[in-house]
Design an enzyme around this catalytic site. Structure first.
Site, short mmCIF file in Angstrom:
data_model
loop_
_atom_site.label_atom_id
_atom_site.label_comp_id
_atom_site.label_asym_id
_atom_site.label_seq_id
_atom_site.Cartn_x
_atom_site.Cartn_y
_atom_site.Cartn_z
CE LYS B 111 -3.18 2.66 2.80
NZ LYS B 111 -3.82 2.81 4.12
N GLY B 172 -8.19 9.44 9.14
CA GLY B 172 -8.57 9.60 10.54
C GLY B 172 -9.62 10.65 10.80
CB ALA B 199 -8.15 7.59 4.12
N GLY B 200 -10.89 8.09 5.79
CA GLY B 200 -11.94 9.08 5.99
C GLY B 200 -13.31 8.52 6.31
CG ASN B 221 -6.60 1.34 11.51
OD1 ASN B 221 -5.45 1.00 11.31
ND2 ASN B 221 -7.09 1.26 12.73
#
Lengths: 74, 273
Positions: B111, B172, B199-200, B221
């Protein structure tokens, strides 16, 4: 010419005999960290050095040797 | 990991590996290794992300057994590891870290992350393209974390990327899909490229929305690891991803700015024509 070289590590400066290789340096570095040499990846001056090449990778005075391990990540 | 909710006729691929789960899970920030293990199981994820760090800077490494849990859980359930190049600011740094990851983790998947802005952690498209070109040449399957910009996405495809990981919002942030139009455009203009929204995403509904747009998978995550109950949240996202995917496959109805009566009453019930 000095019989010793000084390399930079995450543990601070490390003095080694002139002509030392990355494998030699790694033995010294990992003795502080309770890790074996297969558990880390290595770079000299920001360039990856693969495991098989460590023993034939000579270090020079002022080189920076860094070790990396897996961590959690996103 | 197998799951009764995975549909055998709806697989996708990373390289030569066929996957059924469309939920890729990050492994950072969990309260304990066992919570992480349970979250992985609840997610049904078949791809788990990892990072690399100069752990020798901290005596003992500071890992507390998390990495071993990830490796053991992945091995036990047939999941795959996806290392990242988090923290890199240049193509050269990312290339070096990718080679280290391949040696340490035995995978050629990477990644690819190269940060271009410190506040938003927005990917640097120029460094990404340079790193991707070199890593593909070096035999990696490159999954670049990129923005939703079509032109820079195309440059990544031009150098050989078969998978792109456009952001929904900054890492995040939990803001969800800030620009659905851009993601929809990527889907329409790059129909043969695997798109993983990364992401996000902050809520399960965000994952559903991404999948309804036709994304192939999502990676997240913090939304799981920072939840009050990460295991329950992992399960929620799993169902959300599957719902969104099913919705996309079923075909969303066209939208309309005016009401269209659904009950076939033929006008007003007490008024003769």
């Amino acid at each position: 010419m000095s019989d010793l070289i000084t390399i930079q590590t995450d543990h601070g400066p490390l003095q080694l005999p002139a002509g030392s290789t990355l494998a030699t340096a790694l033995t010294h570095i990992l003795s502080h960290a309770k890790q074996d040499s297969h558990s880390v990846a290595t770079a000299v001056n920001g360039q990856f050095v693969a495991r098989p090449a460590r023993a034939s990778c000579p270090l020079a005075d002022g080189d920076t040797v860094l070790c990396f391990s897996p961590i959690t990540g996103g | 990991m197998s799951s009764p909710t995975h549909t055998a006729d709806d697989t996708w691929q990373i390289g030569e590996t066929t996957l059924s789960s469309r939920f890729l899970l990050g492994t950072a920030g969990y309260p304990s290794p066992d919570t992480l293990r349970l979250a992985i199981l609840a997610s049904g994820s078949q791809v788990l992300t990892l990072g690399l760090k100069r752990t020798l800077a901290v005596p003992g490494g500071g890992d507390n057994g998390f990495v071993q849990i990830i490796r053991d859980t992945a091995r036990a359930h047939g999941a795959h590891l996806l290392p990242n190049t988090a923290g890199c600011r240049s193509a050269q740094e990312a290339i070096t870290l990718a080679h280290m990851a391949r040696e340490l983790l035995g995978t050629h998947w990477i990644k690819l992350e190269v940060v271009g802005d410190e506040q938003t952690l927005q990917p640097d498209p120029f460094e990404l393209v340079a790193a991707a070109a070199q890593l593909i040449h070096d035999g990696f399957e490159v999954l670049p974390y990129c923005t939703d910009d079509l032109v820079s996405a195309r440059r990544l495809v031009d150098v050989g990327c078969r998978i792109l990981m456009p952001w929904a919002a900054p890492i995040g942030s939990g803001l969800g899909l800030l620009n659905p139009w851009a993601l929809r455009t990527l889907r329409a203009r790059l129909p043969d490229i695997t798109l993983i929204v990364d992401a996000g995403l902050g809520a399960p509904s965000h994952a559903t929305a991404a999948m309804e747009l036709g994304m192939d998978a999502v990676l997240l995550n913090s939304a799981v690891s920072q939840a009050h109950d990460p295991v329950r949240m992992a399960r929620a996202f799993r169902h959300a991803v599957e719902a969104g995917r099913d919705g996309h496959r079923a075909g969303l109805m066209p939208t309309s700015d005016v009401a269209i009566a659904s009950t076939p009453v033929s006008g007003q019930p007490f008024v003769l024509p």
